[in-house]
Design an enzyme around this catalytic site. Sequence first.
Site, PDB file in Angstrom:
ATOM      1  N   ASP A 128      33.788 -18.175  35.825  1.00 22.15           N
ATOM      2  CA  ASP A 128      33.158 -18.919  36.904  1.00 22.15           C
ATOM      3  C   ASP A 128      32.905 -18.041  38.127  1.00 22.15           C
ATOM      4  O   ASP A 128      33.539 -17.010  38.312  1.00 22.15           O
ATOM      5  CB  ASP A 128      34.064 -20.087  37.339  1.00 22.15           C
ATOM      6  CG  ASP A 128      33.985 -21.238  36.348  1.00 22.15           C
ATOM      7  OD1 ASP A 128      33.403 -21.043  35.273  1.00 22.15           O
ATOM      8  OD2 ASP A 128      34.510 -22.312  36.674  1.00 22.15           O
ATOM      9  N   HIS A 184      37.700 -16.023  36.119  1.00 19.59           N
ATOM     10  CA  HIS A 184      36.740 -15.850  37.214  1.00 19.59           C
ATOM     11  C   HIS A 184      36.259 -14.399  37.264  1.00 19.59           C
ATOM     12  O   HIS A 184      37.059 -13.490  37.126  1.00 19.59           O
ATOM     13  CB  HIS A 184      37.373 -16.236  38.545  1.00 19.59           C
ATOM     14  CG  HIS A 184      37.729 -17.698  38.615  1.00 19.59           C
ATOM     15  ND1 HIS A 184      38.892 -18.190  38.090  1.00 19.59           N
ATOM     16  CD2 HIS A 184      37.051 -18.758  39.124  1.00 19.59           C
ATOM     17  CE1 HIS A 184      38.931 -19.500  38.281  1.00 19.59           C
ATOM     18  NE2 HIS A 184      37.828 -19.878  38.905  1.00 19.59           N
TER      19      HIS A 184
END
Lengths: 1142, 370
Positions: A518, A671
């Site tokens: 993400d 991430h």
Amino acid sequence: MPQIHDTNFVFLDTQGKRWPRLRLCILLFGAIFFICSIMFVQSLFVVSKFQLPPSIQLLKERLRVLQKDELQAVKKPAKPVWLEFSRIKHTGRQIMSSPKAQTAVKPQTVPPALPQVSPPALLQPLSTPAKKICLGFYATWDPNSLASLKAHAHQLTHVCPEWLIMEDGTGTILAKPDPTVQGIAKQNGIILLPLLTNILDDVWQPEAVEGVANGPAERRELFIKNLTARLLEAGAGGVLIDWGQVDPTYKNNITQLLQQIATALHAKDMEVWLRIPMGRELMLYDLETLSQDVDHFVAALHDENSDTDPPGPIASQNWFEGWLNTITAYGRPSQWIVELGAYGYDWANGTPRAETVSFADVMTRAGRAGVQTDKVEPPFYNPDFYYSDDGTEHTVWYLDVATFINQLKAARKLDITGVAIYELGAEDPAVWDVVGKEPSEINQELLQKVSSLNSDGVTQVGTGEFLTIEDTRADGFRKVSFDPTGNVVATYEKFPSYLTVSHQGNGKDIDEVALSFDDGPDPEWTPQILDILKTKGVKASFFMVGMQMENNPGLVRRVLQEGHEIGVHTYTHPNLALVSEERIRLELNATQRLLESITGRSTILFRPPYNADSRPTSLDEILPLETVQSMGYVTVTEDVDPEDWAQPGTDEILDRIKMGRQLGGNVILLHDAGGDRAETVAALPKIIDYLNNRGDKIVSLGTLLGEPSDALMPAVRKDQDPLNRIVSDSGFRIFHIVETFLWSFMIVATVLVVLRTIAVLVLALLQQRQSAKTQESQFTPSLSVLIAAYNEEKVIAKTLQSVLNTTYPGTLSLWVVDDGSADETSAVIESFAARDPRVHLIRQSNMGKALALRRGLAEIADDIVVTLDADTQFQPDTLFKLIQPLENPRVAAVSGHAKVGNLRKFIARCQSLEYICGFKLDRQAYYYLNCITVVPGAISALRKSAVIQAGGISTDTLAEDTDLTLSLHRHGFLISYAADALAFTEAPETITALAKQRFRWGFGTIQCLWKHRDMVMNTHFKALGCFSLPGIWFFQVLLVAIAPIIDLLVILSLLFGWSSPALYAYFAVFLLMDILLAAMACLMEREPVRQAWLAVPMRFVYRPMLSWVIWKSLFKAAKGVLVGWGKLERTASVKDRTGISS
Amino acid sequence: MKILSANRTVFALFLLLGLALPLGATDLPVAGQTAGPAQKLIFPEKGAYTGAYVDFGDGEDNITLEALEKFEKMVGKHQAIIAFGNFWGEQAFPKKNVMIVTHYGATPLIFWSPWDKPYSEGLLPDRFNLYNILSGAWDAYIDKWAEDARDCGKPLLVAWGIEMNGTWFPWSGYYYGGGQKDLLNPPNDPLGPKIYKEAYRYVVNRVRAKGVKNIQWVFHVNNQSYPPEGTWNRYASYYPGADYVDVLALSVYGKISKYMGWGSFSDVFRLAYEELRKVAPNKPLIVAEWGIGEYPQDGNKAEWIKNAFQDFQERFPQVKAAVFWHERWQNKDESYSNLRVNSSPEALSAYREGVSNPRWLSLPQYQPEK
């Protein structure tokens, strides 16, 4: 307006063609820009028409009701197990083997005072009677449990959270108390009874109990000490012990251990409760003996068929009563708590374990599968139904308010009042209407009350991380009534429909796992992650943030080229629970358009920022997903979250993933941006190796869903709104270019401003020191003072008086040119002239200031001419001080030091500060380098011969003083500055007047800059060409013009909470420099330093005004029209500074 | 934001440099993964491999990496051999288990059992009975299994038809005529063992015919023969021949049910060891299963384990590997047989202590197959 027909007037377009042409161009360009902008904005709001892949189905399509005969489906043991545990011979109490017979036995028929074999101690209750006890089992992992606890805290007396775990046989205890529950318990006076189990990561650890029970005395003591300490720390009122799979061979040791625990806890005023399983596991406990030590037995009267058993009733009435009657024969009735199940099991064919489901989840399954009616009826008095989900057969058994009432009544027949609910959050909410009721209160009216089924709450169906929201909320209805035996039966006629989260895409087999990243792309970390994925041959998914995509379009392309999937993670990463629906649409559309323009592909994958949890339960989280879904997206959540963003350490990230994977999670969240991702990068190869080593298949999200990538990321159809696409495409590009330019500009501007500030400060200080050193001169030539006046009747008298009051020792004559004033100016001057021969009046029709000055200069015989404005007042020594530099024949002009005389208004005070800065710092500094750009008409001394040599006073511009100064420079003259020659001028007192004045100056300055543009960056003119003139261009024109755009950005970013530290830094640096300069100037001027703070409000009032003026000037310049004086309305507010009153 | 990124890059470079070294260093060499000629396990001159069967929860054929790692952490030693069952009822070569075990860094010991669901002991011969095998009914399955075994390319220890000298598995000689004389084939071998041997050779031949070179065949008997009477049920009767056996193996347990008596490791091991040694004196011999239940009233499990380790070292140094049976199961009377290494903290520390001796080798050594 007076017209000066001078074709040399800078920017004048005599033919008047420039403006119409320019106007046409501007109009055309404006129209195109406007249309494009509208299309661009519109394209952001256009909802993509995505075709959801066929595997994303509505529950109604997925779920099908199945018909099956429950009596055949459920296998019953030949002989009920509870009969093995009957205690007939001990108590003499008749235990009926048939529950049906038992229901006929009325409580009072049980001989109340049969001579018990029980020891006398039993007659004395060990603790308070269990009459009102209502215990709730709390599931730490379930948000519904917390909601239920909060909602029904007032009905609970005890709460049992799963906090204490025996992990091995050494006596250590793993404690995880939850402050939230502690707080609720304290607030509501609920007694905390933490659960002490031997279940770790979903697996029973019998050795953990056996090791302590069979171990040496010291180990037991250590364990009991640990337990006591943990309970005291948690503020608990005792402990509820729940041990599983312990070998009944060790019954004696277990009994002793429990006795020891009881002794230790009783000494600390805490209770020991023991959870008693129904089944052969009961063999572990010597209830007879333990009843003397244990405060309460909690009879777990559910899980007749547990989640690991084949499908069957969870607590059928026969089974319930059979066990209840059997076990409560041990100990005292008041010692027993009946633990009633309040949940359901959903057995999917082929999976080893049933899913535990809440009542609402059950209702949803039944409703969406199309179950017509469902009944609580004999023989089991447990409702059930069958359905198929995507071909897989499911069996659901559950417990509801009807089962609850029947079981409650059975318990009350045995005088058992203590109730436990297993477990909070999964229950039929109607049980709360029943739980505190006396048997007599359970009547038709109550049944009526519990027959409605409201649709509050959120339910979850299916497994997998692809979420769709189904929101067709509607209440349901069931008939609840008594049957002939006195039991309660129920018929579900309409199932309630809740807000439902439907889960799909769990993969074909349990080995499939997907990696997702993400917040990217990030220029630093994403390439490293892509390299690793490439080396390992792994495909992943990237949920990207629009802002990041915009800055790194190359990375977006690379991600796609290397075979990964891209999903939308919004444009600015807001918390969707906190923003409007329109904002959500804009966020998604903007990101989608950007993705389309970069890659030519769309995506239907979406992941919400912050709330990517697999099981959203609050409306705040779910409603945005509904919006997103209406736009054609599928929400993809995660169920393995190592929280790598918090940088817990590379090994910790790996360990958390291992744990999550073992618990069955198969979408891993990592991430690739948003901070230092070195740990994620370092962990990634290990994560991939680990997954490979454990035999997992790392697949794309498409594979999990069973869809090709093209279905998730369809190519943008070329024929689809091509114009729209081009516009949004170039829109993003232009947006990006402008943004990049602004960033660069800000950085350059910040640096230049700082440099300039330092330079000006240093130069001004140097000049001040130099001036202090120069000797006093005594230059007293005969001189003339020249004033151009236009409608100055209010101030002219004072001005004249201040000049005449001078102490100048030489000859002085005063020339006033009245430029066709309509008022009494001439009369005032004439009255002076009549009194004083030094005063001369020249009258002309209105022709403008420049021509007035030119006329005056022509009349004057003296070579030294001092000019001042009609609103400006000298001090007695001003004249003398002003002309001293002219003793040097190379000096052609001297600037005096103008100050604001009228300090009444805020606007004027601001200008005063501005004047101080301008004269004390800028002019000093410029003077040091001989590059003063303007000798102001308000106070200047000129050498007439030099002026004539430089072409005289020009009418080419509105700023004749600047024009003249630059012309003098051009002819090689020096321009000087007399800092101690003061003149007080009247500053405009309204913003309109000021704007008018500044427009005249601004326009004039631009005219001069344009007229003398050859001097800029011309080394021949040294500092003037290379320092002061470019400075004006940059700091007084360009920067002033652009500043409001940046101000707007700052305001927007403050409003929307965009974090842009650079923007704030830029803003702060500029303000700081303003204040610093103002403070220094005040210090040097010996004025109060505190007025430097005016720089702050000036920043917000003054600057925008200046900016407006500059834009207006540029506009007028482009238009090519003549501009008049823009004369100031005089107020005569400058105090008489001469000291000699007239 | 952007002004900072240059610094960040430098910082990241330093970080990467810092990480590169430990990363390289901690990369475990995965044994037997090199391509090229098939490899086989070398049994050490001195010392023995340590191995385990780890209780995986659901059945004997379900391995998880986590269970292996947890076991290793618990006993404080990496395992050189990991044993697991592979039943014919599954009709597939255990690719995933082999992959997990080899990635973990151990050699798989596969109990390849011609057994059908529900895989419960004490049932009569099923569709995988020896006659069916010999008639060729399962040739296709064997061939496919062999190809998959060959293609996986890892060195494997395979024990086909284990503990055939008992009665609890349906392939035991007991169910194929037992000690009856085979009148047709002099010198009148006992019928049960004869059929077993034929089936064993049949299976091995079929596998070998597929060019499988990465399997070492394990002849795996139970220490105690049931029924014990007579000589027909001795190990030698079942021995299929030197060409068909690479490794000899024994199951040996202390008390694992409440109906058994307590005996030390050497009590249950010595005679069996000597008998098997005689069957093929030059073949390496391993203990394919050993274990002991927790019965505090009857004996001290920790003591038993401690003595067993002492016996391995002092009395039976020629045992080349020992696979500990780490499992707990429930009996019909609700009691449990707890063979887990951590059935009590004392038992666990005794095992940790014993296996920590450097004579217990934790990494398998391989050499290319000739």
